[in-house]
Structure formats: C-alpha cells, structure tokens
Design an enzyme around this catalytic site. Structure first.
Site, short mmCIF file in Angstrom:
data_model
loop_
_atom_site.label_atom_id
_atom_site.label_comp_id
_atom_site.label_asym_id
_atom_site.label_seq_id
_atom_site.Cartn_x
_atom_site.Cartn_y
_atom_site.Cartn_z
N HIS A 371 0.80 -1.23 0.00
CA HIS A 371 0.00 0.00 0.00
C HIS A 371 0.83 1.27 0.00
O HIS A 371 0.27 2.35 0.21
CB HIS A 371 -0.93 0.04 1.21
CG HIS A 371 -1.95 -1.05 1.25
ND1 HIS A 371 -3.23 -0.90 0.77
CD2 HIS A 371 -1.87 -2.32 1.71
CE1 HIS A 371 -3.91 -2.03 0.94
NE2 HIS A 371 -3.10 -2.91 1.50
N LYS A 562 -8.55 13.64 4.76
CA LYS A 562 -7.64 12.49 4.70
C LYS A 562 -6.60 12.71 5.80
O LYS A 562 -6.56 13.79 6.40
CB LYS A 562 -6.95 12.38 3.34
CG LYS A 562 -6.36 13.73 2.86
CD LYS A 562 -5.72 13.63 1.48
CE LYS A 562 -6.70 13.67 0.35
NZ LYS A 562 -6.65 12.54 -0.55
N ARG A 563 -5.76 11.71 6.08
CA ARG A 563 -4.71 11.92 7.06
C ARG A 563 -3.85 13.12 6.64
O ARG A 563 -3.68 13.40 5.45
CB ARG A 563 -3.84 10.66 7.18
CG ARG A 563 -4.57 9.49 7.82
CD ARG A 563 -5.03 9.81 9.22
NE ARG A 563 -3.92 10.00 10.11
CZ ARG A 563 -3.44 9.06 10.93
NH1 ARG A 563 -3.99 7.87 10.97
NH2 ARG A 563 -2.41 9.33 11.71
N LYS A 568 0.54 14.38 0.93
CA LYS A 568 -0.84 14.63 0.49
C LYS A 568 -1.08 16.11 0.22
O LYS A 568 -2.10 16.50 -0.33
CB LYS A 568 -1.82 14.11 1.54
CG LYS A 568 -1.79 12.59 1.68
CD LYS A 568 -2.75 12.12 2.77
CE LYS A 568 -2.63 10.65 3.11
NZ LYS A 568 -3.30 9.76 2.13
N THR A 670 -8.77 6.31 -1.75
CA THR A 670 -10.10 5.71 -1.84
C THR A 670 -11.16 6.77 -1.55
O THR A 670 -12.29 6.65 -2.03
CB THR A 670 -10.25 4.53 -0.86
OG1 THR A 670 -9.68 4.90 0.40
CG2 THR A 670 -9.56 3.30 -1.38
N LYS A 674 -15.02 7.74 -3.28
CA LYS A 674 -16.29 8.03 -2.58
C LYS A 674 -16.86 9.36 -3.08
O LYS A 674 -18.06 9.47 -3.34
CB LYS A 674 -16.05 8.09 -1.07
CG LYS A 674 -15.63 6.75 -0.48
CD LYS A 674 -15.02 6.86 0.92
CE LYS A 674 -14.26 5.58 1.24
NZ LYS A 674 -13.40 5.70 2.44
#
Ligand code: 26Q
Length: 830
Positions: A371, A562-563, A568, A670, A674
C-alpha cells in the site's frame, strides 16, 4: 468432512425470526424492558440504540450460522484477510441496509415516537484503523459477503481505537478512544476458541521417540488470545461472514508462578503486561519503526489466526495434503507478515512436516498487497529485537533467506552486491529484517492498489524481485462499497438514481453508466441539483456544529479530508486559500465564485510538521472568517475528528474533491472514489487512482494539474523552490504573508518550520513547483462552477462513470486472479 449433527433436535434449533415490523417491535421492547431492564423513566437514547442493535443482531445471527454451515458443507477453498486494521465505522445502519429493513425499522421507531437518526447517532464508530488501508479492509469484507465468498477477516480487538481529535486553540489534541466503554452489541465472544501465543524463550533441539532431530521453542512467556466475532452481512443475500478480532489475556499459569513466590503485585503486573498487547492501535499511518509492542501485536495476530485456521482444518481433515488447495492468506501490507514464518513453524515443529513440504504449503498460500511507495514507510525490524521476542521465528526467517539467496545466486552468479540488495536481512551496524522482502519471497502474488502504483512497484521499489519473478506481480485497483458510500451515505441521490435506472446498480455499479443518457435532460439535472443542495445543507450543519463556521450552500464546497501528511499536500491547499484571501484583500474579486473550503484529518501524534499544518489551517480559517471583506466570498474550516461517520455526511455534500498529492506518492486513494460516486468533481494530480478516475470520467470532467511522476523525478536534482517563489508574484505574496506572521500575530515563529520546509529545506514534496498550475486550474474550477447547469451535467457524468470503483469489482478481480474461490449461496431463512 463435516461432523454429523445429532439426530435429536438441538437446543440451538430455533424458529426463524421475522423481519416484519411487529416482530421487530416486540423484540426491541423485550430487549429494552427485560434484557437491559429499563423502564418508562429511562430517557437515555443509548439503551434504545442497544435494544435495536440486539434485535437486529439476532436476525444476523441465524443467517450467520447458516452461512457457516453452508461453507463447512461445501468444504471449498477459503481466504483469510489478515490485517492489523479494520476501520468498520458504525454497524447499525449497515445491518438494517443489508437486511433490507431500513424503512421498516424507522417506522417501528417512529411508532414509539422515536427518531432513527438520533438513535443511530449514539453508536460509536469502530475506529480500529488509521485511514485508507483499514477502511479498504472494511469495504472488502462488505463486498466478499455480498459476493457470497467464503472470506474471513482476522484482526485485533484494540481497547482503544484511533484517537479522538480535539482542536484546542487551533492545535490537535489527542484523546483516547475508549470505544468499548458502553459495551459493543456487535461482537460475540468465543472463549472456546482461545489460542495460546508464545513470546521470548529460546530454541531447543531434541530427539523424539523415533530418534529424529526436532526443534522446540522453550521457556516462553505465554499470552492467551481470545476471539471476538463480528458479523459481516452481505447485501440482501442472507450471507453473513465473520470478522474475528483477538483480545490478549493473561494465562493463569503465568500468574501462579508469581503467586507461589508470594508476590501478588508482580503477578498482577505481569497480567497487565500481557493484556497490554491489544490495548491500543498505533496511530501512525506510516510505519512506526522499531517499537517492540507493535511487533508483539503483529505476531500476536499472526500466531493466533494461523493456529485458529489449522485448528479448523484439522477438525475435519487428518493431514495437510490438500491444505494449500483450500487456503489463501491475503496480507494487508507487511503488518501481518510474521504469519509466513509462523505457518512454517507450526507445520514443522507442531505437525512434523519437513522444510520442503512446509515451504510448498506456505509459498502456495500467501499473497501480499503493498500500500505504499514511500521507502521510509517500509517495515523493518531490528534482528536483535526479533531474536529476543521471537527466536524460533528468526531461525526460520534466516533459513528462508539462505535458500532464497541461493536461488538468486544461481540466476545471477557472483553478483554479491545484488545479494546484499535483495537479502531479507539488511546488514550494517544494526541488522534488520525487511518485512516486504520476506512477504515477496513467500508469496505467490504481490499486488499494488492502482495501475500507476503497481507499475512503479515493478519499476522501482521491487524492481529486482520483478526481474526474478515477473509473474508474481499484479495490480488490483482499489474500490469502495457502494452500499455504505452511496446507498447509505446519500439516500436522496440513491433514490433519484433508482427512480431513474432501477436498483440494479447497488450490486452492479457499472449500471450507473445508464445515467449518462439522462445527463442532458433539464428536469433530471434540476432534481440532481436539488439533491446536492439538500446534502450541502446537511454538511453545513455538521460544519456549524463542529467548527462554528457557517457554510452557505450556494458557495462551492471544496473539500480535502484524509490523514495529514506532507505528501498529500494539504499545504498546497492552504497556500491556495491564502492566495484567494490575498486577492480579496487587494480587491481582485471580479467574477468571483464564492467558496467554502473544508479540510479535515488526523496527524500522527509524533509528526510535528503535520501538527503545525493543522495549526496553520486553523489560524488561516480564523483570519479569513473574521475579516468582513471575505463575508460573501470565502469561508474556511478545519473539521475536527475526521472519521468514517463524518465522511458519510461529507462525501454527499461535496462539490469539489481535492486529490492533490505529489505524483507518484499516493498509492491509490479511496476517498477520491467516494467523492466521485457522490457526484463531486475532482481537482487532482496524475497520482494513484486519480489517473483511472480521470480515464473513466473523461478528461473534460476532471480538473487535472501538476507535474507527472516522471517530471517530478527529472526536475528534482536541480529544483530550486526559492527561485520558483521569487518568479511567481502570487506565490511570493502568499509566502510574504506567512513570513511576516500575518496568520500568527501573537504567536511568533510558530510557522517557521513550514516556511523553511518550502524554502531552505528544498520543498521535497514540490508544493511550490505545482502552485501556479494548481491556482490556474482552481480558477477554471471557479469559472466552471458558475455555469451551474453544466457543472451539474459534469457531476452526473462523474457518478455515471464511477462504476469501476466499486469494491465488488476489486474483489471479483482478487478472486479471479488470486484466490480462486467458489461463491457459496447461503441457505435461505424461511
Ligand atoms: C506500520 C508499522 C508500525 C506502525 C504503523 C504502521 C502502519 C499503519 C498503517 C503503516 C501504514 C499504515 C496505513 C497505510 C495506508 O493507509 N495506506 C493507504 O492505503 C490505501 C488503501 O490501499 C491507499 O488508497 C492509500 O493511497 C495509502 O496511502
């Protein structure tokens, strides 16, 4: 073969429970009044929730038993999904949805004068995961049950899940998440299947009765593993699969020794130490290297689960001849990789198989999913720690490595450098076990989680393993369950979709494509837009309640949840917000699209820069929101405690989904899926599954920006962020606001680490490099949003194109290409 049940009716043979309103109402009242002993003076919704949950659980339990009987009867192959994390969220709504009684149950509650929403809100999220990897495991379980595949999840029953995040004075504060405090009606303790797990001690050689040389693991400290089973219902198909979570408990033997030595306090302390193993989830979503307790957790899961699988097998089979044909172990990242050595140990030391037979079984049953591409996130354990904690496992790992390196040197004779690069043991001052290499060597399948990610694994991170075993490597693009992430999270849209194309999409998401034909119809668009507006009102209510910021549903809702991680690039998002604020302040607001920016996510408690980013978002939000000049133009909020149940509200009410990671760094994502399913448009880089989202949606329905993976790597050697900043007036002004402390007037210096990382420290994540393009594309987004009719059309087309991102599709691929399971229909309940 299965044991024959006794001929006489057995105690557990009960008439089936009805799913109708009367029967549900009766059970609900019985649980409330009798089992929980409440009366008319009890007003706490908690007991209402528990009563309803128990009534639903009964209806799951009978389907659960039937499913297990059907699986035993079929005696087919099974898969075990091993994961340190299962981020299940809430179960009540999911149970109702999958049993097909959402409306009935709501009606029953209403007849008692109760509101279902209020009751459902009482359920604490099961937050036994950090983020993407844990939630993926939960979506996979849902899809496996819906596809009626004999798949069981094995995990850990942490007493404390992911910490609760409070924001105090703009800073993240962590609070323990004691999610079991009020009891958990969704678990069933199974003490009869308790396993013993060993730690410490030493390897001992001895001769058995036949004079053979044998090995045993002696003088160990033992901990008991007690299983708690959680039902995993399929969608309206009477299948209920199992998630088995292990809790650590002290052994009695352990305590007795100390007792006899007369030290009661030491005995209790020892008991505590054993039970600590499953106390808390590690809240770091990149590996937290070298923590002994974490390795204990990993081995505890591996050993308890593998013993449990062997126990079930041996109950019905006398030997291991067909074991490999009947089992697959899917490893959710390297975290459960100890099972490789544990299966070898059990087969050899406990069941007398020789190395070759044990290895044939192990290497035919293990499959590994990676991952992450970040090299610093690859798990490594100090050999020294391994030797102290798991000496027998280390012996086995050394032997696996020796045989593996022999194979490598046969293929590449005299290439010593290559041997040390590929070795499972990293040599050097402090030698380490490389868990990913162990997983690759032992597995018949190695997969990434999006096309780009799988390709990069082959070309960079695991290149030499790919050269050796190209056929092991494959891709399985992630997906999410449309039941939770569309049917449940967005009932209004689900209803509109079903009214338009029928309800087949729930289990065959590609059918959403039929919406394309309706995207041009003004009336359909108008209804689509109405639904979005209602959902935005609900999201605005959440933001009002949790952030005390008011979001106007006519603004563009721009969301990144998100984290919090440098890769990111929440920072890129904030720099854009500061730029918009700067434009407002200098009066550059012609043809402005009002925007609400929402950012949420948890930072690992030890990740200082991530925590500073949260503080920056909070401070920017404060400055922007309190400036009257921004009132009709810009709102900013940081949403505390982002979690599964929050995402259920967020994804339905979002217009614009932010997926802005540095290219090549996000394995898949992911959340992006969504949002797409719920009709949000994406602004994103060519990273992870974004690439496939854009392929499906069409270039014209996706806002693309940023450097590609290749461009990032080409630019990196002579990248100079300070030159980029100096050359871009907008970015320069943003950096000046930061440098001059505009967002920290009375908190001098607190954002220096952020300024430094973007400048002096070289801006590793290329924030400055992508700023210009990002701002320009955000401007296109703003312009596009002003044409509401066309925006709505693009929104419909995104939902219509999201069929690929159902976890049903992902699981069908895992099954077709890795597991090879037969679907087994459940026995229908009368
Ligand atoms: C490891 C060792 C010690 C302590 C913690 C850990 C640890 C825990 C969790 C390491 C990593 C994680 C979680 C990783 C994760 O969530 N990865 C995400 O997985 C998603 C599902 O495949 C992808 O969509 C995301 O791109 C990826 O970041």
């Amino acid at each position: 073969m299965m044991k024959k049940p006794p001929a006489t009716p057995i105690l557990a043979d009960l008439p089936p429970l009805s799913l109708d309103a009367d029967s549900l109402a009766l059970d609900f009242r019985r649980y409330f009044g009798h089992t929980l002993g409440r009366d008319k003076y009890c007003t706490s919704p908690h007991y209402l929730y528990t009563s309803l949950a128990l009534a639903l659980r009964d209806r799951l339990v009978e389907r659960w038993k039937n499913t297990q009987y059907a699986y035993d009867e079929a005696d087919g192959k099974r898969t075990y999904y091993l994961s340190l994390e299962f981020l299940m969220g809430r179960s009540l709504s999911n149970a109702m949805l999958n049993l097909g009684i959402t409306d009935t149950a709501a009606q029953v509650m209403q007849n008692f004068g109760l509101a279902m929403e209020e009751i459902a809100e009482k359920e604490h999220d099961a937050g036994l995961g950090n983020g993407g990897l844990g939630r993926l495991a939960a979506c996979f379980l849902d899809s496996c049950a819906t596809l009626q595949l004999p798949v069981m999840g094995y995990g850990i029953r942490y007493d404390y899940g992911m910490f609760r995040q409070l924001i105090e004075d703009g800073y993240q504060v962590e609070e323990p998440d004691h999610w079991l405090r009020d009891g958990n009606p969704w678990e069933l303790e199974r003490p009869e299947f308790t396993q013993r797990v060993q730690f410490g001690g030493r390897t001992e050689y001895y001769q058995d009765n036949h004079g053979r040389l044998c090995v045993r693991w002696a003088d160990t400290h033992n901990v008991m593993a007690v299983p708690f089973d959680v039902p995993v219902p399929g969608y309206r198909n009477d299948t209920v699969n199992t998630l088995r979570l292990w809790k650590a408990a002290a052994t009695d033997e352990f305590n007795l020794d100390e007792f006899n030595a007369g030290s009661y306090a030491d005995a209790v302390a020892a008991k505590n130490a054993a039970e600590h193993i499953t106390m808390v989830l590690y809240p770091n979503d990149a590996s937290e290297n070298g923590k002994e307790l974490r390795l204990r957790q990993q081995y505890f899961l591996a050993s308890a689960s593998m013993q449990d699988v062997l126990r079930q097998w041996l109950r019905n089979h006398g030997n291991f001849d067909r074991f490999a044909d009947k089992h697959c172990f899917q490893l959710n990242d390297t975290h459960p990789t100890c099972v490789v050595a544990e299966l070898m140990r059990l087969l050899m030391d406990e069941h007398d198989l020789d190395w070759e037979r044990a290895w044939a079984i192990t290497s035919r049953t293990m499959a590994y999913t990676n991952h992450t591409l970040l090299p610093e996130a690859l798990e490594k354990w100090p050999v020294r720690m391994f030797r102290t904690l798991l000496p027998r496992l280390l012996d086995i790992i050394f032997e696996i490595n020796a045989r593996f390196l022999t194979e490598v040197s046969r293929r590449w004779p005299n290439d010593h450098e290559r041997l040390s690069r590929m070795s499972i043991i990293e040599e050097g001052g402090e030698p380490h076990v490389r868990m990913a290499y162990l997983a690759i060597v032992a597995s018949f399948s190695v997969n990434g989680v999006a096309e780009l990610h799988s390709r990069l694994l082959q070309q960079s991170l695991f290149r030499e393993f790919y050269e050796l075993w190209p056929r092991k490597f494959n891709n399985k693009t992630n997906g999410v369950t449309p039941r939770r992430w569309l049917s449940w999270s967005n009932p209004r849209l689900a209803k509109l979709i079903t009214g338009t194309i029928g309800d087949g999409w729930t289990t065959d998401l590609k059918q959403l494509q039929k919406l394309t034909a309706h995207a041009g119809k003004p009336e359909f668009r108008a209804r689509w837009r109405e639904v979005k507006q209602e959902n935005k009102l609900l999201l605005a209510a959440l933001v009002e309640a949790d952030c005390a910021v008011s979001f106007d549903p006519d603004f563009l809702f721009d969301v990144q949840v998100k984290r919090i991680h440098e890769y990111k690039r929440q920072l890129l998002n904030v720099l854009h917000v500061i730029h918009l604020y700067d434009r407002i302040k200098r009066g550059d607001t012609a043809e402005w699209t009002p925007r609400c920016v929402l950012i949420g996510g948890k930072a690992a408690p030890g990740y200082a820069l991530a925590k500073t980013i949260i503080k920056l978002i909070s401070n920017v939000a404060h400055v922007v929101n309190s400036d009257p000049a921004t009132a009709d133009l810009l709102r900013v909020a940081f949403l505390p405690d982002y979690r599964v149940s929050a995402m259920e509200v967020i994804c339905a009410g979002t217009d614009l989904s932010e997926q802005v990671s540095t290219a090549g760094k996000e394995a898949s994502g992911t959340g992006n899926m969504k949002f797409m399913m719920n009709g949000a448009l994406t602004i994103g880089t060519l990273d992870g599954a974004n690439i496939e989202i854009r392929e499906e949606a069409g270039d014209e329905n996706f806002f693309l920006f940023g450097l590609t993976t290749e461009e990032v790597e080409v630019l990196r050697p002579d990248y100079n962020p300070e030159a980029v900043i100096a050359a871009d007036e907008d970015l320069y002004r943003v950096m000046e606001l930061l440098r001059r402390g505009h967002f920290n007037r009375f908190e001098p210096g607190i954002f220096d680490p952020i300024v430094d990382t973007l400048t002096q420290h070289g801006d590793y994540w290329m924030v400055a490099a992508d700023f210009r393009h990002y701002v320009d594309v955000q401007q296109q987004v703003a312009r596009a949003y002003r044409d509401q009719d066309n925006w709505t059309r693009m929104s419909i087309l995104n939902t219509a194109a999201s069929g690929k991102f159902s976890s049903d599709r992902t699981i069908q691929e895992y099954n077709a290409e890795i597991w090879g399971l037969q679907a087994i229909p459940a026995l229908k309940i009368a």
